[in-house]
Scaffold this active site. Structure first.
Site, short mmCIF file in Angstrom:
data_model
loop_
_atom_site.label_atom_id
_atom_site.label_comp_id
_atom_site.label_asym_id
_atom_site.label_seq_id
_atom_site.Cartn_x
_atom_site.Cartn_y
_atom_site.Cartn_z
CG HIS A 163 -2.29 -1.35 1.17
ND1 HIS A 163 -2.93 -1.33 -0.32
CD2 HIS A 163 -2.29 -1.77 1.98
CE1 HIS A 163 -4.01 -1.92 0.44
NE2 HIS A 163 -3.12 -2.63 1.50
CG ASP A 214 -5.22 -6.34 -0.43
OD1 ASP A 214 -4.80 -6.95 0.64
OD2 ASP A 214 -5.53 -5.03 -0.42
#
Length: 310
Positions: A163, A214
């Protein structure tokens, strides 16, 4: 998510993961870094599912000291490393994966950083995903998450920060100095409302980028790359932040390097698919207009630096 996690068994993991891995393959993913939370028996089942599905896997076995739910956590770093070594002994490719600075205290991070360096293993960790996480890290440690990772010896060329959405300039400098990468999970970050990766500031520092699926809200590597390109354009007001070669490298070489893979299967594209009918430049179309429906099959095994499609 936690309710789903609580009810998993090795049998359910093997069956369900094989199904998802086949879906990943159908969409054009030929290798996966499985950030695994669910326990040691389930980790073996995940590796078995990857073998069954025929996808390359690096099992990023998650270290979890606190928070989450009971089944995520190990009692000590020693317990975590025993599990990791058992997976390695079984011939499973692994990476060190302290979940986050929320889940792992400083002493865990220091020991896991040392182990990853000593054994030359990939290290993946979530960091700077949300502002609340940053505030909590500053309150506990007096520094931001990536600053903490640097001080604990967790940054290096085999490190991937998952991220980094809210990383500031100093944190990005630390990643650049260490040769670490960022894994951006663009459609997930959009789905969760987490914000935008500071793409141009990342590129200015020559920090490597790769993509992650993800939460699997949408499994489509072309959409991930298109979202990355779109964020860069909106932030900069320009259309030339990325060229096609850079985007394809993010979707292939950089992702493989983040997992320590030197080769992986290519994909084949169906040039007769309606989305590519009459298209003069199929590589541009893949990034700018196609969905994963144009993926036909896996191709040959590709070494680092080869062409990502055929």
């Amino acid at each position: 998510m936690l309710d789903v996690a609580r009810c998993q068994t090795p049998g359910r993991v093997r069956e369900g993961y094989a199904w998802v891995y086949r879906e990943l393959q159908d969409a054009g993913y030929t290798a996966v870094g499985e950030f695994h939370y669910l326990g040691l028996a389930e980790a073996h089942a995940a590796a078995e599912a990857a073998t069954e599905a025929g996808i390359e896997i690096v099992l990023l076995y998650a270290a979890y000291a606190r928070g989450g739910i009971d089944r995520f956590r190990q009692e000590s770093v020693a317990e975590y490393l025993r599990g990791l070594e058992e997976l390695r002994a079984a011939g499973i490719r692994v990476g060190i994966a302290p979940h986050s600075v929320r889940a792992c205290p400083r002493d865990w991070l220091e020991e896991l950083g040392r182990y990853a360096l000593e054994h030359e293993l990939p290290l993946h960790i979530h960091a700077d995903e949300q502002p609340r996480e940053i505030g909590e890290c500053i309150a506990e440690h007096g520094v931001r998450p990536i600053e903490l990772l640097a001080s604990c010896g967790c940054l290096g060329p085999r490190t991937t920060i998952v991220h980094a959405t809210h990383a500031d300039g100093r944190e990005l400098d630390l990643l650049a100095e260490a040769g670490s990468r960022i894994c951006a999970c663009l459609t997930t970050e959009a789905n969760l409302g987490d914000g935008f990766l500071p793409v141009e500031r990342v590129l200015h520092r020559n920090i490597g980028l790769c993509i992650g699926s993800d939460s699997n809200v949408r499994i489509d590597p072309f959409e991930e790359l298109r979202e990355l390109d779109g964020i860069a354009r909106r932030q900069s007001g320009r259309r030339d932040v990325f060229n096609l070669d850079a985007l394809f490298a993010i979707g292939s070489n950089e992702g493989a390097a983040s997992l320590g893979l030197e080769q992986w299967p290519t994909i084949a594209i169906d040039r007769s698919h309606p989305q590519l009918r009459g298209v003069d430049d199929p590589r541009a179309a893949l990034i700018h207009s196609c969905s994963a429906d144009v993926v036909r099959s896996r191709g040959s095994v590709r070494p680092q630096g080869g062409s990502p499609t055929r």
